[in-house]
Design an enzyme around this catalytic site. Structure first.
Site, short mmCIF file in Angstrom:
data_model
loop_
_atom_site.label_atom_id
_atom_site.label_comp_id
_atom_site.label_asym_id
_atom_site.label_seq_id
_atom_site.Cartn_x
_atom_site.Cartn_y
_atom_site.Cartn_z
N ARG A 90 5.78 3.85 -7.71
CA ARG A 90 6.05 2.55 -7.07
C ARG A 90 6.35 2.80 -5.60
O ARG A 90 7.05 3.75 -5.28
CB ARG A 90 7.25 1.88 -7.76
CG ARG A 90 7.50 0.44 -7.32
CD ARG A 90 8.57 -0.22 -8.19
NE ARG A 90 8.13 -0.31 -9.59
CZ ARG A 90 7.34 -1.28 -10.05
NH1 ARG A 90 6.89 -2.19 -9.22
NH2 ARG A 90 6.99 -1.30 -11.31
N HIS A 108 3.76 15.43 -4.04
CA HIS A 108 2.42 14.85 -4.07
C HIS A 108 1.43 15.97 -4.40
O HIS A 108 1.50 17.04 -3.78
CB HIS A 108 2.08 14.20 -2.73
CG HIS A 108 0.71 13.60 -2.68
ND1 HIS A 108 0.41 12.38 -3.27
CD2 HIS A 108 -0.45 14.05 -2.16
CE1 HIS A 108 -0.88 12.13 -3.09
NE2 HIS A 108 -1.42 13.12 -2.43
#
Ligand code: GRF
Length: 202
Positions: A90, A108
């Site tokens: 989110r 990431h």
């Protein structure tokens, strides 16, 4: 340092952080896990590890602001000093991000600044790179754009599929994230003027 981990799903990176923090001399303790989805399998995994875990589900709140306020309240309750986003799917508002500036990190699955956003492994295969990997960075208003704390590289093999490459990167993530959190929790890596600095002790 008290750490809260935010998840949305499986929580395999969460699991790696919980295991690392269970070691005696680790500079952080996992105070709790918060998921924005009530059905996140990671919630059960955290509970099984004895870590307080709860959902602050998006659909239980009228809008994004109310949802983020509820997450903030849960973070305060835990006494969180640092936040680790781990498979948290989110986007957080600029207000939330600025309140946690320098105290919130994310992992990431690419060698940033390459392949930001979704499907980084597909992007890597499409680009034909021969080296790929993962990055832990401070969270800023720019998605996947914050100052880098640490990275790990993996080879891209000739017959790699997105799944095989993702699996290889995920193994590297599980080693990288605990290392990167230790750097930030111990003060060995800090965010200063929008950059990561590594102040030498003494
Ligand atoms: C991982 O690839 C992580 O890099 C990304 O979300 C994926 C799922 O992570 N942020 P996890 O198994 O939920 O930790």
């Amino acid at each position: 340092k008290k750490v809260a981990i935010l998840i949305s799903g499986r929580g395999s990176n969460m699991g790696a952080l919980i295991r690392a923090a269970a070691e005696g001399d680790y500079p952080a303790e996992i105070a709790g896990v918060i998921s924005d989805r009530a059905d996140a399998p990671g919630l059960a995994a955290a509970g099984a590890a004895g870590i307080p875990a709860r959902a602050v589900a998006r659909d239980e709140h009228a809008d994004k602001a109310a949802h983020e306020a509820a997450i903030e309240a849960a973070l305060q309750e835990l006494g969180a000093e640092l936040v680790c986003l781990a498979g948290f799917m989110r986007l957080l508002s600029a207000g939330f991000v600025s309140r946690w500036r320098g105290r919130m990190i994310n992992i990431h699955p690419s060698l940033l600044p390459l392949f930001k956003g979704l499907s980084p492994h597909a992007q890597a295969l499409q680009a034909g790179v021969r080296v790929h990997g993962c990055t832990v960075h401070f969270v800023t208003e720019e998605t996947d754009g914050g100052p880098i704390v640490a990275q790990a590289a993996v080879p891209v093999l000739a017959d790699d599929t997105e799944e095989r490459l993702a699996e290889r990167v995920l193994k590297a993530e599980h080693k990288l994230y605990p290392l990167a959190l230790a750097l930030v929790a111990s003060g060995a890596a800090r965010m200063e003027d929008g950059k990561t600095v590594f102040p030498t002790p003494g």
